[in-house]
Motif scaffolding. Structure first.
Motif, short mmCIF file in Angstrom:
data_model
loop_
_atom_site.label_atom_id
_atom_site.label_comp_id
_atom_site.label_asym_id
_atom_site.label_seq_id
_atom_site.Cartn_x
_atom_site.Cartn_y
_atom_site.Cartn_z
N ALA A 183 44.22 43.09 40.00
CA ALA A 183 44.79 41.75 39.80
C ALA A 183 46.12 41.63 40.54
O ALA A 183 46.42 40.60 41.14
CB ALA A 183 44.98 41.48 38.31
N GLU A 184 46.91 42.69 40.52
CA GLU A 184 48.20 42.68 41.21
C GLU A 184 48.00 42.58 42.73
O GLU A 184 48.65 41.77 43.39
CB GLU A 184 48.96 43.95 40.86
CG GLU A 184 50.27 44.12 41.57
CD GLU A 184 50.89 45.47 41.26
OE1 GLU A 184 51.65 45.96 42.11
OE2 GLU A 184 50.63 46.05 40.18
N LYS A 211 37.14 35.32 41.69
CA LYS A 211 36.75 36.42 40.80
C LYS A 211 36.61 37.71 41.60
O LYS A 211 36.11 37.69 42.73
CB LYS A 211 35.42 36.09 40.11
CG LYS A 211 34.98 37.11 39.09
CD LYS A 211 33.73 36.67 38.38
CE LYS A 211 33.34 37.68 37.33
NZ LYS A 211 32.11 37.32 36.66
N ASN A 261 46.47 39.23 43.79
CA ASN A 261 47.28 38.10 43.38
C ASN A 261 46.47 37.07 42.58
O ASN A 261 46.49 35.87 42.86
CB ASN A 261 47.94 37.44 44.60
CG ASN A 261 49.11 36.57 44.21
OD1 ASN A 261 49.67 36.73 43.13
ND2 ASN A 261 49.46 35.64 45.08
N VAL A 262 45.72 37.59 41.61
CA VAL A 262 44.94 36.75 40.70
C VAL A 262 45.28 37.18 39.27
O VAL A 262 45.87 38.23 39.04
CB VAL A 262 43.42 36.87 40.95
CG1 VAL A 262 43.05 36.33 42.31
CG2 VAL A 262 42.93 38.29 40.79
N SER A 263 44.86 36.39 38.30
CA SER A 263 45.10 36.76 36.91
C SER A 263 44.15 37.89 36.51
O SER A 263 43.10 38.08 37.12
CB SER A 263 44.89 35.55 36.00
OG SER A 263 43.53 35.18 36.01
N SER A 264 44.53 38.61 35.48
CA SER A 264 43.69 39.72 35.04
C SER A 264 42.35 39.23 34.46
O SER A 264 41.39 39.99 34.42
CB SER A 264 44.43 40.58 34.02
OG SER A 264 44.81 39.80 32.91
N GLU A 265 42.29 37.96 34.04
CA GLU A 265 41.02 37.40 33.55
C GLU A 265 40.02 37.21 34.69
O GLU A 265 38.81 37.17 34.46
CB GLU A 265 41.24 36.06 32.85
CG GLU A 265 41.98 36.13 31.54
CD GLU A 265 43.49 36.16 31.72
OE1 GLU A 265 43.99 35.64 32.75
OE2 GLU A 265 44.18 36.71 30.86
N ALA A 266 40.52 37.09 35.92
CA ALA A 266 39.63 36.90 37.07
C ALA A 266 39.08 38.22 37.59
O ALA A 266 38.23 38.23 38.48
CB ALA A 266 40.36 36.17 38.19
N GLU A 269 41.79 47.41 36.55
CA GLU A 269 41.82 45.94 36.40
C GLU A 269 43.22 45.40 36.69
O GLU A 269 43.38 44.42 37.43
CB GLU A 269 41.39 45.57 34.99
CG GLU A 269 41.35 44.09 34.73
CD GLU A 269 40.88 43.80 33.31
OE1 GLU A 269 41.69 43.24 32.55
OE2 GLU A 269 39.73 44.14 32.98
N ALA A 270 44.24 46.03 36.13
CA ALA A 270 45.62 45.57 36.35
C ALA A 270 46.04 45.71 37.81
O ALA A 270 46.65 44.80 38.39
CB ALA A 270 46.58 46.35 35.45
#
Length: 161
Positions: free
Chosen positions: A145-146, A117, A149-154, A141-142
């Motif tokens: 996440a990029e 997270k 290297n995690v999902s945007s939900e994290a 947020e985007a």
């Protein structure tokens, strides 16, 4: 040990006798060199015996025998998370011109570091107006996440109240 000493002495005596009987030409020098190598080989026989008898102990299943230092792993990955948070903080502040506080939560998955997270608290929006806050939050947020290297939900981005 006595047999070894007698063997070395015998090899030296045989070499000396052969050297006396050899002719003095190129053939004599060649055979004399071979006799010296023979003496050296006789002296190294115990080393060959040692290497032949040397065996690497079989430890069985090494993965189950190794005990890792959990405290060190926690410390190392904690430092790694702090460094990644500082780098992400710097990149985001530079790109979006806002004041941030970044925290990274992590897990150990099969003794590997994995980011679970990313929490980003926006301390000051700087030059952005009230209407642009929502857009900036989604862009941060985007981008986080990029980069992580995690999902945007994290990734969780919120404004300090």
């Amino acid at each position: 040990m006595n047999a070894y000493i007698l063997g070395v002495c015998g090899a030296v005596i045989i070499s000396a006798l052969a050297a006396i009987l050899l002719p003095e030409g190129k053939t004599g020098k060649f055979i004399n060199g071979i006799l010296k190598l023979f003496c050296l080989l006789v002296m190294l026989i115990p080393l060959f015996a040692f290497l032949r008898d040397y065996r690497v102990p079989d430890s069985g299943d090494t993965a189950s025998d190794i005990v890792l230092d959990e405290g060190f792993i926690d410390y190392f990955y904690g430092q790694m998370a702090e460094e990644e948070a500082a780098v992400l903080d710097e990149k985001l502040e530079e790109e979006f011109e806002v004041a941030l506080d970044v925290r990274i939560e992590w897990n150990i998955v099969e003794y590997a570091y994995e980011v679970s997270k990313v929490t980003i608290e926006i301390e000051n929006f700087g030059m952005y107006g009230d209407d642009e806050h929502i857009l900036v939050i989604s862009e941060i947020e985007a981008r986080a996440a990029e980069w992580m290297n995690v999902s945007s939900e994290a990734v969780e981005v919120y404004e300090r109240q």
